[in-house]
Enzyme design. Structure first.
Site, PDB file in Angstrom:
ATOM      1  N   ARG A  28       0.847  -1.194   0.000  1.00  0.00           N
ATOM      2  CA  ARG A  28       0.000   0.000   0.000  1.00  0.00           C
ATOM      3  C   ARG A  28       0.878   1.238   0.000  1.00  0.00           C
ATOM      4  NH1 ARG A  28      -1.377   3.635   3.670  1.00  0.00           N
ATOM      5  NH2 ARG A  28      -0.501   2.421   5.388  1.00  0.00           N
ATOM      6  N   VAL A  29       0.488   2.211  -0.814  1.00  0.00           N
ATOM      7  CA  VAL A  29       1.106   3.540  -0.756  1.00  0.00           C
ATOM      8  C   VAL A  29      -0.017   4.545  -0.558  1.00  0.00           C
ATOM      9  CG1 VAL A  29       3.162   3.011  -2.110  1.00  0.00           C
ATOM     10  CG2 VAL A  29       1.073   3.691  -3.286  1.00  0.00           C
ATOM     11  N   SER A  30       0.253   5.579   0.236  1.00  0.00           N
ATOM     12  CA  SER A  30      -0.805   6.498   0.648  1.00  0.00           C
ATOM     13  C   SER A  30      -1.200   7.482  -0.440  1.00  0.00           C
ATOM     14  CB  SER A  30      -0.384   7.262   1.903  1.00  0.00           C
ATOM     15  OG  SER A  30      -0.120   6.364   2.957  1.00  0.00           O
ATOM     16  N   THR A  31      -0.234   7.911  -1.237  1.00  0.00           N
ATOM     17  CA  THR A  31      -0.533   8.914  -2.263  1.00  0.00           C
ATOM     18  C   THR A  31       0.019   8.452  -3.602  1.00  0.00           C
ATOM     19  OG1 THR A  31       1.515  10.176  -2.012  1.00  0.00           O
ATOM     20  CG2 THR A  31      -0.294  10.713  -0.509  1.00  0.00           C
ATOM     21  N   GLY A  63      -2.618   4.958  -3.533  1.00  0.00           N
ATOM     22  CA  GLY A  63      -3.292   6.233  -3.305  1.00  0.00           C
ATOM     23  C   GLY A  63      -4.382   6.131  -2.263  1.00  0.00           C
TER      24      GLY A  63
END
Length: 222
Positions: A28-31, A63
């Site tokens: 997972r990446v936040s942005t 994101g």
């Protein structure tokens, strides 16, 4: 587990080691600004290869903030874990998986119930081993401690508010008792009075009950 009332942590410590052949990767990446999940996935693929595991699926939430209640690919991973499509979930770091301590404990408890191991590469956490399951118990105790702290803060806040005269609950409806008594004296039923004044029957009757009992209007409402 204390947080979700699942008594799993104590029993998992005595369970035999899980056999791992098939793993699912989660990243997972936040942005979307400059963050690439490929960094996480490449290390996870290399680690799985060294262990001789077959990667069945890769689940990537891109994101998506870790605090969000719903993460589509994580939701799909948990559904596939329930169907036993793999033997273990491999993540780059534990904060990529759990959105909160409570969510982490509940998700790990679900995986354990499905007999699916959880492995965090960077944190050296492997729930397929006795030491990993011991760590799960510690995490569960921390979650219970966090829950207790939150409850105590809420109770302290309520006590402080009450001491300052703060009223809780829905405000009592303001009802014109004389108007209610007058309408009843004119022959309207309780239902008609309530519709006219837009109040409940209970509120209307209680308001009249607070008027002097000898009032001719009050006597006519009975």
């Amino acid at each position: 587990m204390a947080v979700s009332k699942r008594n799993t942590a104590s029993t998992h410590a005595q369970e035999p080691p899980l056999t791992i052949d098939r793993v699912a990767l989660y990243a997972r990446v936040s942005t979307l600004n400059g963050q690439d999940p490929e960094m996480q996935l490449s290390e996870l693929r290399e680690y799985a290869s060294r262990r001789g595991w077959t990667i069945t699926s890769e689940y990537v939430d891109q994101g998506v903030s870790g605090a969000k209640e719903s993460r589509p690919r994580l939701n799909q991973l948990m559904a596939d874990a329930h169907r036993r499509k793999f033997d273990a979930v491999l993540v780059w770091k534990i904060d990529r998986f759990g959105r909160s301590l409570k969510h982490l404990v509940n998700a790990l408890a679900d995986l354990c119930a499905y007999r699916v191991a959880f492995i965090s590469f960077r944190d050296n956490l492997d729930l397929s081993t006795p030491s990993g399951r011991l760590m799960f118990q510690i995490i569960g105790a921390m979650a219970e401690f966090e829950r207790s702290l939150i409850q105590e803060r809420v109770r302290a806040g309520l006590r402080n508010a009450r001491a300052k005269g703060k009223k809780f609950g829905r405000p009592r409806a303001e009802v014109d008792a004389v108007r209610v008594a007058t309408l009843r004296h004119e022959g309207l039923s309780w239902s008609q009075v309530c519709r006219t004044l837009n109040v409940s029957k209970g509120s209307a009757q209680r308001s009249v009950g607070r008027l002097p009992k000898g009032d001719v209007l009050v006597r006519s409402t009975l």
